[in-house]
Design a protein around this motif. Structure first.
Motif, PDB file in Angstrom:
ATOM      1  N   ILE A   1      84.318 -16.852  45.119  1.00 24.54           N
ATOM      2  CA  ILE A   1      83.373 -16.058  45.899  1.00 24.54           C
ATOM      3  C   ILE A   1      82.721 -15.053  44.957  1.00 24.54           C
ATOM      4  O   ILE A   1      83.281 -14.713  43.916  1.00 24.54           O
ATOM      5  CB  ILE A   1      84.032 -15.331  47.099  1.00 24.54           C
ATOM      6  CG1 ILE A   1      85.160 -14.410  46.620  1.00 24.54           C
ATOM      7  CG2 ILE A   1      84.533 -16.317  48.125  1.00 24.54           C
ATOM      8  CD1 ILE A   1      85.779 -13.586  47.747  1.00 24.54           C
ATOM      9  N   THR A   2      81.540 -14.595  45.333  1.00 23.02           N
ATOM     10  CA  THR A   2      80.760 -13.714  44.469  1.00 23.02           C
ATOM     11  C   THR A   2      80.994 -12.255  44.842  1.00 23.02           C
ATOM     12  O   THR A   2      80.931 -11.896  46.025  1.00 23.02           O
ATOM     13  CB  THR A   2      79.258 -14.029  44.607  1.00 23.02           C
ATOM     14  OG1 THR A   2      79.052 -15.408  44.295  1.00 23.02           O
ATOM     15  CG2 THR A   2      78.429 -13.166  43.667  1.00 23.02           C
ATOM     16  N   PRO A   3      81.266 -11.389  43.870  1.00 24.55           N
ATOM     17  CA  PRO A   3      81.436  -9.968  44.178  1.00 24.55           C
ATOM     18  C   PRO A   3      80.155  -9.361  44.732  1.00 24.55           C
ATOM     19  O   PRO A   3      79.048  -9.791  44.401  1.00 24.55           O
ATOM     20  CB  PRO A   3      81.784  -9.348  42.824  1.00 24.55           C
ATOM     21  CG  PRO A   3      82.219 -10.484  41.957  1.00 24.55           C
ATOM     22  CD  PRO A   3      81.466 -11.676  42.443  1.00 24.55           C
ATOM     23  N   THR A   4      80.311  -8.355  45.574  1.00 22.56           N
ATOM     24  CA  THR A   4      79.169  -7.584  46.031  1.00 22.56           C
ATOM     25  C   THR A   4      78.701  -6.635  44.938  1.00 22.56           C
ATOM     26  O   THR A   4      77.513  -6.372  44.789  1.00 22.56           O
ATOM     27  CB  THR A   4      79.548  -6.777  47.290  1.00 22.56           C
ATOM     28  OG1 THR A   4      80.044  -7.676  48.287  1.00 22.56           O
ATOM     29  CG2 THR A   4      78.353  -6.022  47.843  1.00 22.56           C
ATOM     30  N   ALA A   5      79.660  -6.115  44.167  1.00 24.67           N
ATOM     31  CA  ALA A   5      79.357  -5.204  43.059  1.00 24.67           C
ATOM     32  C   ALA A   5      80.453  -5.327  42.014  1.00 24.67           C
ATOM     33  O   ALA A   5      81.545  -5.812  42.285  1.00 24.67           O
ATOM     34  CB  ALA A   5      79.243  -3.763  43.562  1.00 24.67           C
ATOM     35  N   GLY A   6      80.149  -4.858  40.815  1.00 24.87           N
ATOM     36  CA  GLY A   6      81.130  -4.889  39.749  1.00 24.87           C
ATOM     37  C   GLY A   6      81.272  -6.281  39.152  1.00 24.87           C
ATOM     38  O   GLY A   6      80.508  -7.196  39.452  1.00 24.87           O
ATOM     39  N   GLY A   7      82.263  -6.420  38.278  1.00 29.00           N
ATOM     40  CA  GLY A   7      82.456  -7.703  37.617  1.00 29.00           C
ATOM     41  C   GLY A   7      83.873  -7.869  37.141  1.00 29.00           C
ATOM     42  O   GLY A   7      84.703  -6.957  37.205  1.00 29.00           O
ATOM     43  N   CYS A   8      84.159  -9.076  36.646  1.00 30.84           N
ATOM     44  CA  CYS A   8      85.495  -9.371  36.136  1.00 30.84           C
ATOM     45  C   CYS A   8      85.383 -10.255  34.903  1.00 30.84           C
ATOM     46  O   CYS A   8      84.427 -11.031  34.746  1.00 30.84           O
ATOM     47  CB  CYS A   8      86.366 -10.024  37.209  1.00 30.84           C
ATOM     48  SG  CYS A   8      85.639 -11.466  38.012  1.00 30.84           S
ATOM     49  N   ARG A   9      86.363 -10.108  34.037  1.00 34.77           N
ATOM     50  CA  ARG A   9      86.443 -10.893  32.813  1.00 34.77           C
ATOM     51  C   ARG A   9      87.819 -11.523  32.707  1.00 34.77           C
ATOM     52  O   ARG A   9      88.823 -10.899  33.041  1.00 34.77           O
ATOM     53  CB  ARG A   9      86.202 -10.004  31.586  1.00 34.77           C
ATOM     54  CG  ARG A   9      84.788  -9.443  31.475  1.00 34.77           C
ATOM     55  CD  ARG A   9      84.685  -8.462  30.314  1.00 34.77           C
ATOM     56  NE  ARG A   9      83.333  -7.935  30.176  1.00 34.77           N
ATOM     57  CZ  ARG A   9      82.422  -8.426  29.336  1.00 34.77           C
ATOM     58  NH1 ARG A   9      82.746  -9.458  28.569  1.00 34.77           N
ATOM     59  NH2 ARG A   9      81.218  -7.904  29.279  1.00 34.77           N
ATOM     60  N   LEU A  10      87.851 -12.757  32.231  1.00 37.12           N
ATOM     61  CA  LEU A  10      89.093 -13.428  31.895  1.00 37.12           C
ATOM     62  C   LEU A  10      89.084 -13.663  30.387  1.00 37.12           C
ATOM     63  O   LEU A  10      88.175 -14.319  29.868  1.00 37.12           O
ATOM     64  CB  LEU A  10      89.220 -14.757  32.643  1.00 37.12           C
ATOM     65  CG  LEU A  10      89.160 -14.689  34.169  1.00 37.12           C
ATOM     66  CD1 LEU A  10      89.309 -16.095  34.772  1.00 37.12           C
ATOM     67  CD2 LEU A  10      90.230 -13.761  34.733  1.00 37.12           C
ATOM     68  N   PHE A  11      90.045 -13.070  29.684  1.00 37.77           N
ATOM     69  CA  PHE A  11      90.119 -13.150  28.230  1.00 37.77           C
ATOM     70  C   PHE A  11      88.806 -12.704  27.581  1.00 37.77           C
ATOM     71  O   PHE A  11      88.336 -13.277  26.607  1.00 37.77           O
ATOM     72  CB  PHE A  11      90.469 -14.573  27.788  1.00 37.77           C
ATOM     73  CG  PHE A  11      91.794 -15.048  28.309  1.00 37.77           C
ATOM     74  CD1 PHE A  11      92.985 -14.595  27.750  1.00 37.77           C
ATOM     75  CD2 PHE A  11      91.852 -15.918  29.373  1.00 37.77           C
ATOM     76  CE1 PHE A  11      94.200 -15.020  28.239  1.00 37.77           C
ATOM     77  CE2 PHE A  11      93.067 -16.352  29.868  1.00 37.77           C
ATOM     78  CZ  PHE A  11      94.252 -15.903  29.302  1.00 37.77           C
TER      79      PHE A  11
END
Length: 350
Positions: free
Chosen positions: A94-104
């Motif tokens: 699912i897509t965030p409404t705001a912000g972000g995430c990183r894997l490695f």
């Protein structure tokens, strides 16, 4: 195929001290995205990650999370606290409404396919083809993985089945599996290929005590091989036994993260005395620096400062003529820390 959950891997087509979070983990994920002490980036890092569903429900609110590589990381929270929604965002489901995430260090939305080749996941519960055997289910999942080598498929399937204790049930149809066996099969799907990161949502759901012990042992062995394990669970005893680090969610927000030891250290131990002289015991405990002294019949207890040595307190009781029938220290549990931080029981919908 049932649709209650996803098993995610490369095959998926869609793919500091523990205090309140504001003062913990050195500024949250903005610090966490940078290299760790050993020069590596976190396995998982989020910055301001938020998700608001239609109707206005804010499921995850500005989440800053940093999961060190090599950790067994417990992700805790009551029902409705945003754990599964967070996991779905981490995996690009699912897509965030705001912000972000990183894997490695790689953003999930920009390089999802290349990133997910390093990730195996079991979300919420297993979803299998009921009329196929356990082995055939794994073969279907593996065939959908563009990075999987068909020449090694049979060997890898056998290994995954043995890892989760389903070797003897491999030829049984999935519709005849118990809930615990289905959970094991879902975990086997996530283990078909070596993974740098394993994300598990309630992996021991439906398992008996022996099965839970086996899965706990498997998680420990995977971590020893260098796999980072991100484990969402309601079972605090399980988390306490297997995890090195934890984060606690409440009502969509992160309230604390750090090592299990640091989290427990935020709660004071209690000294307990059983004696026929409770009034005298209470006086001595207060004189020795104990706080919140409580008397219940022949039992007296108090909060103990970090510098309050139990053997010194016991000696003071005896020297004062208190007849000590039993003396002990009750260490705070992870559950104690959870309740203190959230003010909630584990079955509260947030």
């Amino acid at each position: 195929m049932s649709t209650g959950a996803e098993v995610v891997g490369a095959a998926a087509p869609v793919a500091a001290g523990v205090t309140p979070v504001a003062t913990g983990v050195a500024g949250g994920v903005k610090a966490g995205v940078a290299a760790q002490a050993d020069g590596s980036v976190p396995a998982i890092a989020t910055s301001g990650l938020s998700k608001r569903f239609r109707g206005g429900q804010l499921a995850v609110d500005t989440l800053d999370l940093a999961v060190p590589q090599g950790a067994v990381f417990g992700f805790l929270g009551p029902n409705g606290s945003g754990k599964t929604t967070t996991i779905r965002m981490l995996l690009g489901l699912i897509t965030p409404t705001a912000g972000g995430c990183r894997l490695f260090g790689e953003t999930v939305d920009a390089s999802r396919v290349s990133t997910l080749t390093r990730v195996g996941a079991l979300i919420e519960g297993p979803a299998h083809y009921p009329y196929l055997t356990g082995r055939a289910n794994l073969a279907r999942y593996d065939a959908a993985d563009r990075t999987a080598d068909p020449a090694t498929r049979a060997r890898r399937i056998d290994r995954a089945l043995e890892q989760v204790g389903l070797g003897s049930a491999a030829e049984k149809k999935a519709k005849n599996y118990s809930l615990g066996m289905k959970q094991r099969l879902g975990l086997a799907c996530a283990l078909l290929q070596p993974r740098d990161l394993l994300i598990l949502d309630e992996p021991t759901n439906g398992l008996d005590p022996q099965g839970m012990r086996e899965i706990r042992s498997l998680i420990t062995s995977l971590a020893a091989q260098g796999t980072t394990v991100f484990l969402s669970s309601h079972l605090l005893d399980e988390i306490e036994q297997v995890c090195t680090d934890v984060a606690i969610m409440s009502r969509g927000r992160l309230v604390s993260q750090g090592s299990v030891t640091q989290l427990r250290a935020g709660q004071r131990a209690r000294l307990t005395v059983t004696t026929p002289d409770p009034a005298d015991a209470a006086r001595v405990l207060a004189e020795q620096g104990g706080t919140d002294v409580q008397v219940a019949g022949h039992r007296v207890d108090c909060d103990a400062r970090e510098d309050l040595a139990p053997d010194v307190v016991c000696a003071a009781l005896v020297a004062s003529g208190v007849r000590v029938l039993a003396f002990g220290v009750e260490r705070p549990s992870l559950e104690d820390a959870f309740v203190a931080l959230t003010g909630e029981g584990f079955d509260v919908a947030g």
